[in-house]
Enzyme design. Structure first.
Site, PDB file in Angstrom:
ATOM      1  CG  ASN A  85       6.488 -12.649  -9.595  1.00 36.54           C
ATOM      2  OD1 ASN A  85       5.604 -11.836  -9.324  1.00 36.54           O
ATOM      3  ND2 ASN A  85       7.099 -13.367  -8.662  1.00 36.54           N
ATOM      4  CG  ASN A 117       0.329   2.591   7.182  1.00 35.18           C
ATOM      5  OD1 ASN A 117       1.137   3.197   7.879  1.00 35.18           O
ATOM      6  ND2 ASN A 117      -0.073   1.372   7.469  1.00 35.18           N
ATOM      7  CD  GLN A 134       6.003 -11.462   1.807  1.00 36.99           C
ATOM      8  OE1 GLN A 134       4.785 -11.285   1.670  1.00 36.99           O
ATOM      9  NE2 GLN A 134       6.643 -11.129   2.925  1.00 36.99           N
ATOM     10  NE  ARG A 143      -5.286  -6.502  12.615  1.00 37.66           N
ATOM     11  CZ  ARG A 143      -5.392  -5.891  11.431  1.00 37.66           C
ATOM     12  NH1 ARG A 143      -5.782  -6.552  10.373  1.00 37.66           N
ATOM     13  NH2 ARG A 143      -5.082  -4.612  11.317  1.00 37.66           N
ATOM     14  CE1 TYR A 196       7.710  -6.034   3.312  1.00 41.62           C
ATOM     15  CE2 TYR A 196       6.930  -4.795   5.210  1.00 41.62           C
ATOM     16  CZ  TYR A 196       7.189  -4.872   3.858  1.00 41.62           C
ATOM     17  OH  TYR A 196       6.939  -3.783   3.057  1.00 41.62           O
ATOM     18  CB  ILE A 242      13.393  -9.718  -8.861  1.00 43.62           C
ATOM     19  CG1 ILE A 242      12.834 -10.108  -7.486  1.00 43.62           C
ATOM     20  CG2 ILE A 242      12.525  -8.682  -9.558  1.00 43.62           C
ATOM     21  CD1 ILE A 242      12.877  -8.982  -6.460  1.00 43.62           C
TER      22      ILE A 242
END
Length: 308
Positions: free
Chosen positions: A33, A170, A76, A265, A141, A53
């Site tokens: 997309n 990764n 995503q 973080r 996720y 999709i």
């Protein structure tokens, strides 16, 4: 000639997969997309469908292309976004995957190779993490990627579609942006190209398993004919600290810049490395690129148009 449909094929990993498939003589079509992908990542002549999709329009692509195998990469893939918008994350990663599987079932697809993530494991209980490690995702996720795995196995049991799940470590390489799980490499490269010092969150001692995108593409190609019914970690099996990653990239760039250390973080996993022994056996595959070589190629690509 095998016919393969690649979802997310105009993205970072997807475009490398498409190129590797084409070089192996496979007939490839792409669905994307373009929310994060780029049409220019694909060579001319590859059938391309700018379709989401999650939409009913996907069925027409399957009807026209009649793929034997689907390589499902569209997702995503930004864990922080899943925290702020878990409904969107689930719509793409779960509902979108079910739509892909349902279209594949109706079109007679024989196999689905699904790109999952090390995020399904969460904070490791032991290292290296193997495929039997408990599933304990720390984000929506990670939860949605695992839910899609479960749907794939359900379709395998109900309809005989062969499934292969590749849990990626990764991933880094040319063409990457800063959003994915290996995005620290892209961030470092971009700053170094601008003559800015790299920024390290925390003390730099946190470790990750960085795998070059060409090795991931090779694993996907091997999965077209091997590994049916398997869950496989695609990784190097080697832990690298962010501090060492920074040092190697500075060497690749030929720069002497002292890194800037910033606050850690919240929620970051301290150490992560995945065992790849099962993938080596099931796919007859092994990573070919060591980290210094991969980083040199990645940094060089960031100086080229479209390189990152």
């Amino acid at each position: 000639m095998m016919r393969v449909l690649v979802t997310g094929g105009a993205g970072f990993i997807g475009s490398h997969v498409v190129a590797t498939l084409l070089s192996s003589g496979t007939a490839v079509a792409v669905v994307d997309n373009l929310s994060t992908g780029c049409r220019e990542n694909l060579p001319p002549g590859v059938p391309f469908y700018q379709i989401d999709i999650t939409t009913p329009a996907l069925a027409e692509v399957f009807h026209v292309e009649r793929p034997e195998v689907v390589v499902h990469l569209a997702a995503q893939a930004v864990a922080p976004r899943s925290l702020t918008d878990p409904c969107f994350d689930a719509t793409v990663n779960i509902t979108g995957t079910v739509n892909v599987l349902e279209c594949g079932r109706k079109a007679g697809v024989r196999r689905v190779v699904y790109a999952s993530s090390a995020a399904v494991y969460g904070d490791p209980a032991y290292l290296p993490v193997d495929e039997n490690h408990p599933i304990r995702p720390l984000s929506p996720y990670g939860a949605s990627k695992y839910a899609a795995e479960v749907y794939l196995w359900t379709y395998q049991r109900l309809y005989g579609i062969e499934g292969v799940v590749l849990r990626l470590a990764n991933v880094y390489g040319p063409g990457q942006d800063s959003a994915g799980e290996g995005g620290v490499v892209a961030i470092f490269c971009r700053r170094l190209r601008r003559g800015e010092p790299p920024e390290i969150h925390g003390d730099g001692g946190q470790t990750r398993d960085f795998i070059y995108v060409a090795d991931v593409a090779a694993a996907v190609v091997a999965s077209l004919t091997r590994g049916a019914g398997e869950v496989l970690n695609i990784s190097t099996g080697r832990a690298t600290s962010v501090h060492d990653l920074c040092r190697l990239l500075l060497q690749a760039a030929g720069k002497e810049l002292a890194p800037v250390y910033k606050a850690s973080r919240p929620g970051d996993i301290r150490h992560s490395v995945l065992s790849n022994e099962r993938a080596k056996e099931a796919l007859l595959w092994a990573p070919r690129y060591d980290l210094p070589t991969g980083l040199r190629e990645t940094y060089a690509a960031f100086g080229a148009p479209g390189g990152g």
